[in-house]
Design a protein around this motif. Structure first.
Motif: not given
Length: 215
Positions: A41-44, A54-55, A196-198, A205-206
Motif C-alpha cells: 500500500t502507499a501508506a506502507s 519515498r517517491s 485501486a491500490a495501484f 508518487w505524484i
C-alpha cells in the motif's frame, strides 16, 4: 485440446470470429484466474522520510504492475504484441498496423471482443477482450526498457498521450482497459494487487514529486 485451440484461433483469423462464436457459446465456465500477487500500500512507505527516496520507492512498487506481463504485452517496442506470462510472440502473427488496431484485413476486433471469452482450449483458456482493445501507441512502448526509463517516459506528455500528472493518474487508476490487467481471463496471471491500490501508489508518487529510479 491443442488442435481445437489452434482451430479456434485460425477460424477467428479467417472469418473475423464467425466460426468461433458458435463454439464460445457452448464453452464451459472459465477456470478462475490464478491468485493475484501482492502489492504494498502507499501508506506502507510513509516511514521513508526523504520525499525523493519515498517517491522512488513508490514508483518502484508501482513498477510491479507496469512491468508485469499484463502491461508489457501491449506496450512492445517492436510494434507487435506478445502473449502469455513468458511474453512469447502473438499467435497468429500480428502487428500494430495504423492506429494500433491491427493490419488492414485483420483488425484486433476480428478476435478480441468487448470482454474476455472462454474457449475449450488448455493452452489458450480464454481470448482477452475490452471495448477499447488495442496496442499501445508507439510513443508509449516500453517493453525491454529499465524502470527508470519507463518512469521518465510515462510522465512525459510528449510520450504519454499528452497527459499531465493528474490526467496520468486518472488514466492509470480508472481506465477500464488498464483495469483489464486485474481481470485478464482464465489462464493468465493478473497484475499484482488491485487497480485501486495501484492508483494510490501512483497518486502518492505524484504527491512526493514524481521522482524516477535511476535508469
Amino acid at each position: 485440446m491443442r488442435a481445437v485451440t489452434l482451430l479456434l484461433v485460425a477460424g477467428c483469423a479467417l472469418t473475423g470470429g464467425a466460426l468461433i462464436s458458435a463454439v464460445w457459446a457452448a464453452a464451459p465456465a472459465a477456470t478462475p484466474p490464478p491468485p493475484a500477487q501482492t502489492l504494498k500500500t502507499a501508506a506502507s512507505f510513509v516511514s521513508i522520510k526523504d520525499p525523493t527516496a519515498r517517491s522512488v520507492a513508490l514508483f518502484t512498487e508501482a513498477g510491479k504492475v507496469i512491468q508485469s506481463p499484463r502491461c508489457l504485452n501491449c506496450h512492445p517496442v517492436q510494434r507487435a504484441p506478445t502473449q502469455g506470462d513468458d511474453r512469447h510472440p502473438h499467435n497468429p502473427p500480428m502487428v500494430a498496423g495504423q492506429g494500433g488496431h491491427g493490419p488492414a484485413g485483420l483488425p484486433c476486433a476480428a478476435c478480441h471482443g468487448p470482454a474476455n471469452v472462454a474457449t475449450w482450449g488448455q493452452d489458450i483458456q480464454s481470448i482477452p477482450g475490452d471495448a477499447k482493445w488495442a496496442l499501445a501507441p508507439a510513443e508509449m512502448a516500453w517493453q525491454g526498457k529499465s524502470l527508470g526509463a519507463i518512469c521518465a517516459q510515462i510522465k512525459d506528455p510528449a510520450r504519454n498521450g499528452g497527459r499531465g500528472l493528474a490526467q496520468l493518474h486518472e488514466h492509470l487508476a480508472s481506465d477500464h482497459l488498464v483495469g483489464w490487467a486485474w481481470n485478464p481471463g482464465a489462464g493468465r496471471q493478473p497484475a499484482p494487487g488491485t487497480q485501486a491500490a495501484f492508483g494510490e501508489l501512483v497518486q502518492a508518487w505524484i504527491d512526493t514529486g514524481a521522482k524516477c529510479p535511476k535508469a
